[in-house]
Design an enzyme around this catalytic site. Sequence first.
Site, PDB file in Angstrom:
ATOM      1  N   ASP A 155      25.385  20.861  78.420  1.00 47.13           N
ATOM      2  CA  ASP A 155      26.364  20.928  79.139  1.00 47.13           C
ATOM      3  C   ASP A 155      27.337  22.298  79.087  1.00 47.13           C
ATOM      4  OD1 ASP A 155      27.614  20.553  76.457  1.00 47.13           O
ATOM      5  OD2 ASP A 155      29.165  19.325  77.093  1.00 47.13           O
ATOM      6  N   ASP A 183      27.802  21.367  73.574  1.00 42.57           N
ATOM      7  CA  ASP A 183      27.607  20.084  72.575  1.00 42.57           C
ATOM      8  C   ASP A 183      27.153  18.841  72.931  1.00 42.57           C
ATOM      9  OD1 ASP A 183      29.548  19.132  74.242  1.00 42.57           O
ATOM     10  OD2 ASP A 183      31.214  18.965  72.919  1.00 42.57           O
ATOM     11  N   ASP A 194      29.669  23.590  77.239  1.00 40.79           N
ATOM     12  CA  ASP A 194      29.708  24.173  76.017  1.00 40.79           C
ATOM     13  C   ASP A 194      28.761  23.963  75.195  1.00 40.79           C
ATOM     14  OD1 ASP A 194      30.742  21.300  75.781  1.00 40.79           O
ATOM     15  OD2 ASP A 194      32.307  22.067  74.491  1.00 40.79           O
ATOM     16  N   SER A 215      34.197  22.118  78.983  1.00 39.83           N
ATOM     17  CA  SER A 215      33.063  21.286  78.798  1.00 39.83           C
ATOM     18  C   SER A 215      32.104  20.993  80.140  1.00 39.83           C
ATOM     19  CB  SER A 215      33.476  19.754  78.091  1.00 39.83           C
ATOM     20  OG  SER A 215      32.035  19.251  77.552  1.00 39.83           O
TER      21      SER A 215
END
Length: 456
Positions: A242, A246, A244, A99
């Site tokens: 960010d 999400d 990833d 992440s």
Amino acid sequence: MSTSKKLFGTNGIRGLVNVELTPDAVVKIGLAIGTFFGKKNILLGYDARTSGPMLAKAITSGITATGCNVYFTEMVPTPSLQFAVKNHKMDGGIIITASHNPAEYNGIKVIWNDGIEISHEQEVEIEKIYFDNKINFAPWDKLGEIKELTDINSEYIVAIKTHVDIEEIAKKQFHIVVDAANSVGGLTAPSLIRELGCKVTSINANIDGTFSSREPEPRPESLGDLAATVKAIGADIGVAFDGDADRSIFVDENGEIYMGDKTFAVILKYFLLKNKDAKVVTPVSSSTLIKDIADTYEGKIEWTKVGSVTVSQKMKEINAQLGGEENGGVFYGPHQAVRDGAMTTALLLEIMAKTDKKLSELVAEQPQYFIEKSKINCPNEKKTVLQEKIYQQVKNENLSTIDGVKIWFNDKSAILIRASGTEPVYRLYAEAKNKEKALKLVEEYQSKLKELLQTI
């Protein structure tokens, strides 16, 4: 990962590549996850990190050894894989990502068949299998197969478009700057935004697993290029993802960078205007602004511990259709009850289109709070003792201990002090009606924590 019989932190498994997350450790994690699912179909993908392919192969070995089939989809945003798990009726999913952590980290998020990350209780089941070495190896002739599932990013984009008014957005011919952090947000968000009838300018768009342009956490201090680009080309907004994709942080037409509370509050207001008495889930790290908006527009807030897993699981438990975090995570239940940066972007564009207001105007309508954040280094083994010591100092204040210690003061300022679940640090979130007070709160409690830490 820690040595105290835990694999999972606040948000999946995290560790330094080839220090904590070595290939052999990840094979064993795969064996534990495969044993947990039991001869099922698992969807597997990864973000842009250089270690992703290596760790994906390692975890595939472990999973298939237990008789589970792995459907491999390569590089994807986390919410795209989560949607595909549900859409393709998979039994579960795994995304290899750390992440917002720096490039030297990677991690593993485990997804249930509804596309939501597994609960903390299910994490404990996997940990028990891992540490007790209770692996169910499949016979040689019943090993899992490795298959491919392609084009899930396209399906994900199509799904998001069903939740917003494309015609209204397209009429405005918005110009959006996308900062994909050299990662997987660039595989979906620019395409989505163009299909909504908007013009896109991309920065940090090339895939680079070293995150050479900026750190994968979209914080104000790392988004100067995005803010400058929005102003220079006269764009309507900018959005930064960010690692990833999400989470999303937005910049208005003046180059002003907003933390997630302010844009979540915009979405919350217009959601509640259409859904009176709706339940909204948010962690204690969220600003009082969220409570103000919920109170004004007749929403019911459910406070939780910090962590997207907790927010998603609470939404599922109480059938809430909206959740949000101060870090830029918005959970839109009609699409999926998980953080989703691209879905958040589409929702914000729809609100701007339907209200005919700039992002700066939408934010200016809200009660104004100033937020300051900080952190101090704290070894994992000292976190519990430090928590108790700070609690003893402030226990007579108006406070909550849902997660860490949050203190509310009479002037509507507040501070949250909590141990990170992913790093050896303590985090501080302060808010006040003016910047000076918020900064003073952070500095005051940062000093207190450092003093207390020296006594441990």
